[in-house]
Every structure is written in C-alpha cells, then in structure tokens.
Write a protein that holds these residues in place. Structure first.
Motif, PDB file in Angstrom:
ATOM      1  N   ALA A   1       0.823  -1.206   0.000  1.00  0.00           N
ATOM      2  CA  ALA A   1       0.000   0.000   0.000  1.00  0.00           C
ATOM      3  C   ALA A   1       0.861   1.262   0.000  1.00  0.00           C
ATOM      4  O   ALA A   1       0.528   2.260  -0.665  1.00  0.00           O
ATOM      5  CB  ALA A   1      -0.930  -0.002   1.215  1.00  0.00           C
TER       6      ALA A   1
ATOM      7  N   THR B   1       1.154   4.278  -2.832  1.00  0.00           N
ATOM      8  CA  THR B   1       1.059   5.702  -2.510  1.00  0.00           C
ATOM      9  C   THR B   1       2.218   6.483  -3.144  1.00  0.00           C
ATOM     10  O   THR B   1       2.013   7.572  -3.695  1.00  0.00           O
ATOM     11  CB  THR B   1       1.062   5.884  -0.988  1.00  0.00           C
ATOM     12  OG1 THR B   1      -0.031   5.168  -0.420  1.00  0.00           O
ATOM     13  CG2 THR B   1       0.944   7.354  -0.621  1.00  0.00           C
TER      14      THR B   1
ATOM     15  N   SER C   1      -5.985  12.126  -6.202  1.00  0.00           N
ATOM     16  CA  SER C   1      -5.799  10.679  -6.322  1.00  0.00           C
ATOM     17  C   SER C   1      -4.700  10.193  -5.383  1.00  0.00           C
ATOM     18  O   SER C   1      -4.806   9.105  -4.787  1.00  0.00           O
ATOM     19  CB  SER C   1      -5.458  10.309  -7.768  1.00  0.00           C
ATOM     20  OG  SER C   1      -6.501  10.696  -8.648  1.00  0.00           O
TER      21      SER C   1
ATOM     22  N   ALA D   1      -6.104   9.945  -1.971  1.00  0.00           N
ATOM     23  CA  ALA D   1      -6.917   8.741  -1.831  1.00  0.00           C
ATOM     24  C   ALA D   1      -6.040   7.505  -1.603  1.00  0.00           C
ATOM     25  O   ALA D   1      -6.349   6.647  -0.767  1.00  0.00           O
ATOM     26  CB  ALA D   1      -7.789   8.557  -3.080  1.00  0.00           C
ATOM     27  N   ARG D   2      -4.926   7.411  -2.344  1.00  0.00           N
ATOM     28  CA  ARG D   2      -4.025   6.280  -2.150  1.00  0.00           C
ATOM     29  C   ARG D   2      -3.426   6.283  -0.740  1.00  0.00           C
ATOM     30  O   ARG D   2      -3.264   5.231  -0.121  1.00  0.00           O
ATOM     31  CB  ARG D   2      -2.902   6.332  -3.189  1.00  0.00           C
ATOM     32  CG  ARG D   2      -3.323   5.930  -4.586  1.00  0.00           C
ATOM     33  CD  ARG D   2      -3.520   4.424  -4.693  1.00  0.00           C
ATOM     34  NE  ARG D   2      -3.856   4.016  -6.046  1.00  0.00           N
ATOM     35  CZ  ARG D   2      -2.974   3.722  -6.983  1.00  0.00           C
ATOM     36  NH1 ARG D   2      -1.670   3.802  -6.707  1.00  0.00           N
ATOM     37  NH2 ARG D   2      -3.359   3.348  -8.188  1.00  0.00           N
TER      38      ARG D   2
ATOM     39  N   HIS E   1      -4.763   7.571   2.038  1.00  0.00           N
ATOM     40  CA  HIS E   1      -5.787   7.141   2.994  1.00  0.00           C
ATOM     41  C   HIS E   1      -6.069   5.651   2.867  1.00  0.00           C
ATOM     42  O   HIS E   1      -6.343   4.977   3.871  1.00  0.00           O
ATOM     43  CB  HIS E   1      -7.060   7.948   2.776  1.00  0.00           C
ATOM     44  CG  HIS E   1      -6.924   9.411   3.102  1.00  0.00           C
ATOM     45  ND1 HIS E   1      -6.391   9.864   4.292  1.00  0.00           N
ATOM     46  CD2 HIS E   1      -7.234  10.523   2.388  1.00  0.00           C
ATOM     47  CE1 HIS E   1      -6.400  11.189   4.309  1.00  0.00           C
ATOM     48  NE2 HIS E   1      -6.900  11.613   3.159  1.00  0.00           N
ATOM     49  N   ALA E   2      -6.025   5.134   1.641  1.00  0.00           N
ATOM     50  CA  ALA E   2      -6.209   3.693   1.465  1.00  0.00           C
ATOM     51  C   ALA E   2      -5.094   2.912   2.155  1.00  0.00           C
ATOM     52  O   ALA E   2      -5.332   1.859   2.758  1.00  0.00           O
ATOM     53  CB  ALA E   2      -6.260   3.355  -0.023  1.00  0.00           C
TER      54      ALA E   2
ATOM     55  N   GLY F   1      -5.849   2.778   5.739  1.00  0.00           N
ATOM     56  CA  GLY F   1      -6.877   1.774   5.981  1.00  0.00           C
ATOM     57  C   GLY F   1      -6.311   0.363   6.008  1.00  0.00           C
ATOM     58  O   GLY F   1      -6.738  -0.482   6.802  1.00  0.00           O
ATOM     59  N   VAL F   2      -5.342   0.097   5.136  1.00  0.00           N
ATOM     60  CA  VAL F   2      -4.691  -1.221   5.143  1.00  0.00           C
ATOM     61  C   VAL F   2      -3.952  -1.436   6.461  1.00  0.00           C
ATOM     62  O   VAL F   2      -3.995  -2.525   7.051  1.00  0.00           O
ATOM     63  CB  VAL F   2      -3.728  -1.340   3.946  1.00  0.00           C
ATOM     64  CG1 VAL F   2      -2.876  -2.594   4.056  1.00  0.00           C
ATOM     65  CG2 VAL F   2      -4.509  -1.358   2.640  1.00  0.00           C
TER      66      VAL F   2
ATOM     67  N   GLU G   1     -11.032   5.180   5.416  1.00  0.00           N
ATOM     68  CA  GLU G   1     -11.857   4.789   4.269  1.00  0.00           C
ATOM     69  C   GLU G   1     -12.764   5.929   3.821  1.00  0.00           C
ATOM     70  O   GLU G   1     -12.965   6.134   2.615  1.00  0.00           O
ATOM     71  CB  GLU G   1     -12.701   3.560   4.616  1.00  0.00           C
ATOM     72  CG  GLU G   1     -11.910   2.283   4.812  1.00  0.00           C
ATOM     73  CD  GLU G   1     -11.342   2.144   6.207  1.00  0.00           C
ATOM     74  OE1 GLU G   1     -10.745   1.096   6.504  1.00  0.00           O
ATOM     75  OE2 GLU G   1     -11.499   3.091   7.007  1.00  0.00           O
TER      76      GLU G   1
ATOM     77  N   GLU H   1     -10.642   8.536   2.119  1.00  0.00           N
ATOM     78  CA  GLU H   1     -10.348   8.087   0.756  1.00  0.00           C
ATOM     79  C   GLU H   1     -11.515   8.400  -0.177  1.00  0.00           C
ATOM     80  O   GLU H   1     -11.317   8.888  -1.297  1.00  0.00           O
ATOM     81  CB  GLU H   1     -10.058   6.593   0.754  1.00  0.00           C
ATOM     82  CG  GLU H   1      -9.808   6.013  -0.629  1.00  0.00           C
ATOM     83  CD  GLU H   1      -9.708   4.507  -0.623  1.00  0.00           C
ATOM     84  OE1 GLU H   1      -9.436   3.937  -1.695  1.00  0.00           O
ATOM     85  OE2 GLU H   1      -9.917   3.891   0.446  1.00  0.00           O
ATOM     86  N   SER H   2     -12.738   8.137   0.280  1.00  0.00           N
ATOM     87  CA  SER H   2     -13.917   8.433  -0.546  1.00  0.00           C
ATOM     88  C   SER H   2     -14.043   9.928  -0.811  1.00  0.00           C
ATOM     89  O   SER H   2     -14.397  10.349  -1.917  1.00  0.00           O
ATOM     90  CB  SER H   2     -15.175   7.907   0.146  1.00  0.00           C
ATOM     91  OG  SER H   2     -15.120   6.504   0.305  1.00  0.00           O
TER      92      SER H   2
END
Length: 585
Positions: free
Chosen positions: A173, A177, A262, A265-266, A268-269, A272-273, A398, A401-402
């Motif tokens: 992840a 990023t 973008s 978002a990566r 934040h993803a 989340g991982v 999450e 990210e949205s």
C-alpha cells in the motif's frame, strides 16, 4: 439515529466535509508515519496490560470507570507437591451401614481444583508439564502431544508493533502511494519542455514538384545534427524539435489537481490497510491466547475426571460400584483426550494465523506471554453511539479516501468543462548544423536555428464529443458521491454493531462468572458428599462437566468481549490519541 439527522449533525459540526466536490488542505504523511502509528497503537494496548495484578484497583481510581470484577481464567497447572497426609492413608467410609477402609493409590502428584482469583497467581508459580498426558488405566495409553519446546514468546503490544512498513500488505500500500505521488510530480511539470538531440539524414531521387507546380527530376540529400533533427528541404524542424513543449492547457491546469486528489486517496487507502492489519493481528493474538487457555481448562478438567476414574475403578473392584460406571468414566477420559487433541490443533492453527498476520515465518511456534485472559476496556463505558459514530466518521481513512475520490472526480469534470475554451500548445526550438546538396554531394554545412509555436482550439466531434465527455465525468462524480454515502453508512453500522457487542458481551462475562461460582460449589458439595460415603463417585461427573463448560463459556465470553473492543477501535479508526478512548484494565 436516522441517517439524515446524522449527516446534518456532521455538516453542522464540520466533522466531515459536506457531500460534493470537497477540498483537502493536507498532505498525507510519508511512509515513516505508518510505523509511528502502529507503534502508538501498540503502546496504548501495552498500557492496558501493564502490571495486571495491580491494575484492577488502580484503573477505577484513574479513569473513574466502573469495571466489573471479573476473575481471570487460569493459565497454568496447579499441582500440589509433597506426600499425602498420614490421615489419608486409612480412610473409613460407611455405605449402606457397612464400614470400609479405603487405601488410596499413591501418585507422584495430585491435581487440585484450579482457582480463578488473582491471589492464586500471586502465590502459585506458572508451569507447563512437558510430558504427554497418558490414560494409565488403558492397556494402550492415548498420548496427547504437547507444544514444541522451540517456541517464540510474544505479547500483544509486540505483535502490533510488528505491523510496520516491512509487512507485505502495508508495504504494498505504501509503494502504491509513492507511485501516486510520482504521478503527481509528473503532472506538475507537464508544461515544461522536453529535450531531443540527435541527427537525421534525408535523400530524394526522382520527380519532385516545385512550389510553382512544375514536376522536376531532382536528386538531393540533406543532413542535420544537434538539438533537434528531421528538417528537410526548406521546411522547419517540426518533427523532432530540440526543445519541445506539447500539451493541452486544460491538462496543465487540472491534471495536477486530479493527481493530487488521487494521491490523497491512495494515502488514505494505505492507512486503511494498516488499520486492518492491526485488527487482524489483535484478533489472531486473542484467538491464540484463548486456545492456550482452553487447553489449560481441559487439562484441569481431565485431572478431575482422572481422579474420579481412579475412585470409581476402586469402588468397582471392591464390589461397591458397577463396572459400567468405571467404563463410563473411562469413556469420559477418552472424550476429554479427544478435546485436548482438538485443542492442540487449534493452538497450532492459531499460531500459524498469527504468524501470517504479523508476517513471521509460519513454522515458528508462537506462545503468548500473557498468563491469563482478562477483559480489556478500550473505550469509556456508557459512551453513546452518536459520539462514537461522530468519532469514527472523523477518523476512518476509508471515508477520507472516498472524499478524496469525490474531489478527484470533480476536478476531472472541471477539466472536461473548460477543455473547449483553452488551446493545445506546441512550442519547439532547434539549433545545430544543417547541410546538403545535389546527388551525392553533401556540403555547405553550417549553423541553423528554428523556433515554432502552434496554438489550436479543438471542438471534438462537432461538439457532441465534448458533451459526451462532460456527461461521462459528471456520472463519475455522482458515483463517487454515492460511494461516499455508502462508506458512511457502513462505518456507522460497524460502530453501532461493535458497540452493541461490547455491551452485551460484558453481560455474558458477568453471567458466566456466576456460572463458574455455582459450578464450583456444586463440584465441592458433590465431592464432599462422596467422601462422606453418601453416594457413588460417578455422580460427581456431571458437576465436573458443568464446571468445565462454565469455565470454557467464561473464557469464550472474555475473548469475545476483547475482540469486540478491538473491532470497535478499528471501526473508530484507532483513535489512540482521542479523549474518548480510555485504555483500562
């Protein structure tokens, strides 16, 4: 709480930006922040398990939280050493008016009923018997394998601290990023020119049309070198300029913004991982600890059943009991041995799952360092669900990210909206040597300079293509918005579900603790009645089974309660520095 009221509350308190083309003003931390966050979570969990023997009295005073007094499940074998008292060597039992003298079979150690109080852990040492368990009364003993001696001890804070950048899921992840931020850096320099250097050679033989329309037979060649190449005849160096900048002005303006959202978002993803891996590690550790505690409960239950089997066999041999009762006790021992074997299998599986969760070699035999399973309180008792949901909506990566994806979709729509009104740009500059001649002659090589500037506006497909592009990006904006609402609903449901689990599983702990107390009283009363000669030893079997069931139920209740606490922390986004989070023992 209705969703409309919840989202209105969020909009008023500015906890989460309103649904739409949101803007972000922060850049997500770099890769090193992931290790810092996992360490912070591990430190917070370590505070919950520090000095467990003294924390029971101090946690209530420090946190002003009413924590029920729940006795831990024993994680040890309690064995009495030393010889039997002389008074036990000649025991007289009266059955049906007849007096019998009983002589107990001497054994090296006799298992005593395990205590559940903290005082038992202070006075008795913790030990694991390395020998396999054997049913001595069988002609062919059944052995229950023990854990390997080459084990790796680990506690929960250590397991959580191992979720860092070296973990494969977290590392993947993070590198995604970094890829997104590299694309952002590339978008920021889209308007800068590129450099092209080289040489070109051109030769023409045969008919050629001159500028006045005449066809002439020309044999010629030309040669160019330096910054730029490809010039022929009287033409400019427009095929391969030395310095060339070619871009759509809409891309130069909006593409960096799209890439930035973008990249957010990566990031934040990736957070989340990390949170998910922390949850997986915590759940795997609690399952491993529960498996070890369950094995201890079964071992103590087998010791009680083994003692009853010996007494029942003596009664049957003396003619005061039925052989069927002795066979019934042997059957119970077989069943307990089967459960012990299943427990060892569960320990091995839980160890492998924990090794996978923390990215260790699966062949390592992990053993928990905790001596007992105790309930953990990671949030204030009595916190209302609305406050928890508000915390989760402001912390969950999450949802962030949205939000970033909504912002990126909005920037893409703006790009298509203004694209017909801004031009595409082509700028070229070349310098170097150029020469040529007729036939095979290649002469008159001298310096040459070219500069080209082209600006064009494009209306794709008579304007229909522009409308289709706007409709496509507008649809993507709406998709991102509804996905954001779905994530908000999911977060609220996860928090509400976890909070309910914490509440009701705390009640299960209280009930199963009471069940242990009554089961112990029943076992003690039945055992005392048998010792007074008022019944048969097989009558105690039901009390032994009830005590085992109660202890295993309490163990499962405590483990489920702790797992619900971890799920709630994950649903809240692991707010380790939040005031609403209280780590108590």
């Amino acid at each position: 709480m209705s969703r409309s009221f919840l989202y209105t509350f969020i909009a008023l308190t500015s906890t989460v930006p309103a649904i739409g083309c949101v803007q972000h003003s922060h850049r997500v931390p770099a890769a090193e922040a992931f290790s810092t966050r996992s360490t912070a979570v591990a430190t917070a969990i370590a505070a919950a398990t520090k000095d467990p023997l003294k924390a029971d009295s101090s946690s209530t005073e420090d946190n002003h939280v009413d924590v029920p007094s729940i006795r831990p499940v024993a994680h040890r074998d309690v064995r009495a050493t030393g010889s039997q008292p002389e008074s036990m060597s000649e025991t007289v039992m009266t059955i049906d008016g007849k007096r019998y003298r009983l002589q107990p079979i001497e054994q090296e150690a006799t298992t005593q009923p395990a205590e559940h109080s903290l005082a038992a852990f202070e006075s008795d040492s913790v030990g694991l018997s390395p020998e396999p368990m054997v049913v001595e009364s069988f002609e062919q003993p059944v052995e229950v394998g023990m854990l390997a001696t080459d084990s790796v001890q680990m506690n929960l804070p250590t397991a959580l601290a191992m979720i860092d950048a070296q973990h494969p899921a977290v590392g993947l992840a993070q590198w995604r990023t970094r890829e997104a931020y590299a694309e952002l850096d590339q978008a920021k320099v889209l308007w800068l020119p590129s450099i092209q250097a080289g040489f070109s050679f051109h030769r023409h033989d045969g008919n050629y049309q001159s500028s006045n329309g005449d066809i002439v037979d020309v044999n010629r060649n030309s040669f160019q070198y330096g910054l730029g190449a490809g010039a022929t005849g009287a033409g400019t160096t427009n095929t391969r300029p030395g310095l060339v900048a070619q871009f759509h002005l809409a891309d130069a303006i909006f593409q960096p913004k799209i890439a930035e959202k973008s990249a957010w978002a990566r990031s934040h993803a990736a957070a989340g991982v990390l949170n998910q891996q922390l949850l997986d590690a915590a759940m795997a550790y609690t399952e491993l600890l529960e498996a070890h505690q369950d094995a201890r409960v079964l071992e103590e239950s087998r010791d009680r059943a083994g003692e009853l089997t010996r007494i029942t066999t003596d009664f049957a041999s003396a003619g005061q009991g039925l052989q069927a009762d002795a066979d019934r006790m042997q059957t119970e021992l077989r069943l307990i041995d089967s459960r012990l074997a299943a427990g060892q299998e569960r320990i091995a599986i839980a160890s492998a799952r924990l090794a996978q969760a923390i990215s260790m070699h699966s062949g390592e035999n992990l053993v928990p360092m905790d001596v007992t399973v105790v309930p953990l309180n990671l949030t204030h008792i009595g916190t209302d669900k609305a406050s928890l949901i508000s915390t989760g909506l402001s912390s969950r990566p999450e949802l962030k990210e949205s939000q970033s994806l909504v912002a990126a979709a909005c920037e893409a729509y703006q790009r298509e909206k203004y694209a017909p009104f801004v031009p595409s740009v082509l700028l070229g500059y070349s310098t170097g040597g150029f020469g040529g001649g007729l036939g095979n002659d290649l002469s008159d090589v001298d310096g040459r300079y070219d500069f080209d500037a082209v600006v064009t506006w494009e209306l794709r497909n008579f304007g229909l293509g522009e409308r289709a592009a706007r409709n496509r990006t507008s649809a993507r904006v709406q998709q991102a918005k509804y996905e954001k609402i779905r994530v908000m609903d999911q977060i609220a449901a996860e928090i509400s579900e976890s909070a309910s689990q914490v509440e009701f599983r705390r009640q299960q702990m209280d009930l199963t603790q009471q069940a242990i107390a009554t089961a112990e009283q029943s076992y003690e009363a039945n055992l005392e009645r048998i010792q007074d000669g008022e019944g048969l030893p097989v009558e105690v079997l039901q009390a032994v089974q009830a005590l085992e069931s109660a202890r295993r139920a309490y163990l499962q209740a405590v483990t489920s309660y702790n797992q619900a606490q971890f799920r709630l922390q994950w649903a809240l986004g692991w707010p380790v520095n939040d005031d609403q989070t209280a780590v108590t023992y």
